[in-house]
Design a protein around this motif. Structure first.
Motif, PDB file in Angstrom:
ATOM      1  N   THR A  66       0.822  -1.208   0.000  1.00  0.00           N
ATOM      2  CA  THR A  66       0.000   0.000   0.000  1.00  0.00           C
ATOM      3  C   THR A  66       0.857   1.259   0.000  1.00  0.00           C
ATOM      4  O   THR A  66       0.568   2.218  -0.713  1.00  0.00           O
ATOM      5  CB  THR A  66      -0.950  -0.008   1.207  1.00  0.00           C
ATOM      6  N   ARG A  67       1.931   1.266   0.803  1.00  0.00           N
ATOM      7  CA  ARG A  67       2.824   2.432   0.832  1.00  0.00           C
ATOM      8  C   ARG A  67       3.407   2.721  -0.542  1.00  0.00           C
ATOM      9  O   ARG A  67       3.605   3.883  -0.920  1.00  0.00           O
ATOM     10  CB  ARG A  67       3.960   2.203   1.833  1.00  0.00           C
ATOM     11  N   LYS A  68       3.684   1.654  -1.298  1.00  0.00           N
ATOM     12  CA  LYS A  68       4.299   1.818  -2.606  1.00  0.00           C
ATOM     13  C   LYS A  68       3.310   2.264  -3.680  1.00  0.00           C
ATOM     14  O   LYS A  68       3.716   2.837  -4.690  1.00  0.00           O
ATOM     15  CB  LYS A  68       4.956   0.507  -3.033  1.00  0.00           C
ATOM     16  N   THR A  69       2.008   1.994  -3.485  1.00  0.00           N
ATOM     17  CA  THR A  69       1.034   2.230  -4.555  1.00  0.00           C
ATOM     18  C   THR A  69      -0.001   3.310  -4.257  1.00  0.00           C
ATOM     19  O   THR A  69      -0.678   3.769  -5.170  1.00  0.00           O
ATOM     20  CB  THR A  69       0.275   0.926  -4.883  1.00  0.00           C
ATOM     21  N   ILE A  70      -0.133   3.739  -3.006  1.00  0.00           N
ATOM     22  CA  ILE A  70      -1.235   4.635  -2.661  1.00  0.00           C
ATOM     23  C   ILE A  70      -1.157   5.968  -3.399  1.00  0.00           C
ATOM     24  O   ILE A  70      -2.187   6.516  -3.829  1.00  0.00           O
ATOM     25  CB  ILE A  70      -1.316   4.860  -1.131  1.00  0.00           C
ATOM     26  N   ASN A  71       0.049   6.495  -3.584  1.00  0.00           N
ATOM     27  CA  ASN A  71       0.170   7.777  -4.294  1.00  0.00           C
ATOM     28  C   ASN A  71      -0.264   7.652  -5.746  1.00  0.00           C
ATOM     29  O   ASN A  71      -0.820   8.600  -6.324  1.00  0.00           O
ATOM     30  CB  ASN A  71       1.599   8.309  -4.207  1.00  0.00           C
ATOM     31  N   MET A  72      -0.016   6.506  -6.351  1.00  0.00           N
ATOM     32  CA  MET A  72      -0.464   6.259  -7.716  1.00  0.00           C
ATOM     33  C   MET A  72      -1.992   6.250  -7.785  1.00  0.00           C
ATOM     34  O   MET A  72      -2.596   6.836  -8.686  1.00  0.00           O
ATOM     35  CB  MET A  72       0.113   4.935  -8.217  1.00  0.00           C
ATOM     36  N   HIS A  73      -2.630   5.615  -6.811  1.00  0.00           N
ATOM     37  CA  HIS A  73      -4.100   5.570  -6.789  1.00  0.00           C
ATOM     38  C   HIS A  73      -4.699   6.962  -6.565  1.00  0.00           C
ATOM     39  O   HIS A  73      -5.807   7.239  -7.042  1.00  0.00           O
ATOM     40  CB  HIS A  73      -4.580   4.625  -5.693  1.00  0.00           C
ATOM     41  N   ARG A  74      -3.967   7.808  -5.845  1.00  0.00           N
ATOM     42  CA  ARG A  74      -4.519   9.118  -5.477  1.00  0.00           C
ATOM     43  C   ARG A  74      -4.215  10.223  -6.487  1.00  0.00           C
ATOM     44  O   ARG A  74      -4.590  11.371  -6.255  1.00  0.00           O
ATOM     45  CB  ARG A  74      -3.974   9.522  -4.103  1.00  0.00           C
ATOM     46  N   THR A  75      -3.539   9.905  -7.577  1.00  0.00           N
ATOM     47  CA  THR A  75      -3.309  10.935  -8.595  1.00  0.00           C
ATOM     48  C   THR A  75      -4.641  11.458  -9.110  1.00  0.00           C
ATOM     49  O   THR A  75      -5.641  10.720  -9.138  1.00  0.00           O
ATOM     50  CB  THR A  75      -2.498  10.379  -9.772  1.00  0.00           C
ATOM     51  N   ASN A  78      -6.232   9.101 -11.811  1.00  0.00           N
ATOM     52  CA  ASN A  78      -6.794   7.835 -11.347  1.00  0.00           C
ATOM     53  C   ASN A  78      -8.006   8.049 -10.445  1.00  0.00           C
ATOM     54  O   ASN A  78      -8.995   7.310 -10.543  1.00  0.00           O
ATOM     55  CB  ASN A  78      -5.731   7.016 -10.620  1.00  0.00           C
ATOM     56  N   ILE A 109     -10.992   7.857  -1.301  1.00  0.00           N
ATOM     57  CA  ILE A 109     -10.693   8.584  -2.540  1.00  0.00           C
ATOM     58  C   ILE A 109     -11.983   9.084  -3.186  1.00  0.00           C
ATOM     59  O   ILE A 109     -12.066  10.242  -3.639  1.00  0.00           O
ATOM     60  CB  ILE A 109      -9.913   7.677  -3.507  1.00  0.00           C
TER      61      ILE A 109
END
Length: 287
Positions: A66-75, A78, A109
């Motif tokens: 989650t730490r690695k991917t959450i910023n990608m989901h929150r762009t 997205n 989100i």
């Protein structure tokens, strides 16, 4: 007498579940196999490791992803895409499963997409926190139902899972205090230390130091987790702060820890409360 007997029973139960240190290769092998809670149950039944240890490793693996991917989901792109899919009729839980994000985080989100237009960020954060905790307070019936579904299903990031983690942490802190009481070791807990003005404190500060594994210990920190390399690195600054303020100490990772570790010379690491045979009162407290 009954309390002491109950405490000894709890110690025996925890002793059965001890995993101790775990070699890095074995840890990686288990971690790679843990993709769900059912995997934790399956491997625990084989006797390779206790269920609670496996669950801790799995949850930390999930949080790492989650730490690695959450910023990608929150762009913005997205987030807008997920919101468009929701407005098109897809259920929040189905979207979360499709894009591989914790359902509660996907619900946050979507709520941000709905609320951020024209509202102050701080008030939005508070509103979303309340609505995640009480989905029935959301005026829109469909959104209320689907946020409630996400929160109910989510085993890692829901308010209930947060309360469970907090409760388990408190249980082990109480167990630590019971062990110290039963050995007649005087100490101050976090609440007492904060009342004295300490801003950051270990779980217990000993009135007099003790000797553990030939090392002098002035404080003890309880960690209801598995001490993987990330957790050890994450906790280092906190623990070294205690060393600088109070002297050497002990951290207990109740679900075990991975080796080899970067052993700080002033911090003893165990997976259990030290047995009375290896705990001795030292002569003078740390100055």
């Amino acid at each position: 007498r009954r309390q002491r007997q109950e405490q000894r029973e709890r110690e025996r139960e925890r002793e059965k579940e001890r995993v101790g240190s775990m070699e890095k290769e074995k840890y990686k092998e288990l971690k790679d196999q843990l993709c769900s809670r059912s995997d934790c149950r399956r491997i625990a039944m084989s006797g390779e490791a206790p269920y609670d240890t496996l669950l801790s490793i799995y949850m930390q693996k999930y949080q790492e992803k989650t730490r690695k991917t959450i910023n990608m989901h929150r762009t913005p792109h997205n987030a807008a895409t997920y919101y468009k899919r929701y407005c098109g009729g897809e259920r929040l839980y189905d979207i979360a499963r499709d894009v591989d994000i914790a359902p509660t985080l996907l619900a946050r989100i979507i709520l941000e997409c709905i609320h951020l237009d024209g509202e102050e960020e701080l008030s939005v954060k508070e509103l979303i926190r309340l609505q995640i905790g009480e989905p029935e307070s959301i005026p829109d019936a469909r959104l209320s139902e689907e946020v409630a579904e996400c929160v109910a299903i989510d085993e890692n990031y829901s308010p209930l899972s947060d309360r469970i983690r907090h409760g388990v942490g408190e249980e082990y802190e109480r167990f630590l205090c019971e062990c110290l009481h039963n050995l007649g070791i005087s100490f101050s807990d976090e609440t007492e230390l904060r009342a004295l003005g300490y801003p950051k404190t270990p779980d217990v500060k000993l009135a007099l130091p003790i000797i553990v594994d030939e090392c002098m210990v002035f404080w003890i920190e309880s960690k209801a987790s598995f001490g993987d390399l990330y957790m050890q690195s994450k906790n280092r600054e906190q623990l070294m702060g205690y060393v600088n303020r109070f002297g050497p100490g002990l951290v207990v990772y109740w679900y075990g820890y991975v080796t080899p570790i970067h052993q700080e010379k002033d911090i003893v690491i165990l997976d259990h409360f030290p047995r009375s045979a290896v705990v001795m009162h030292a002569q003078q407290p740390h100055e």
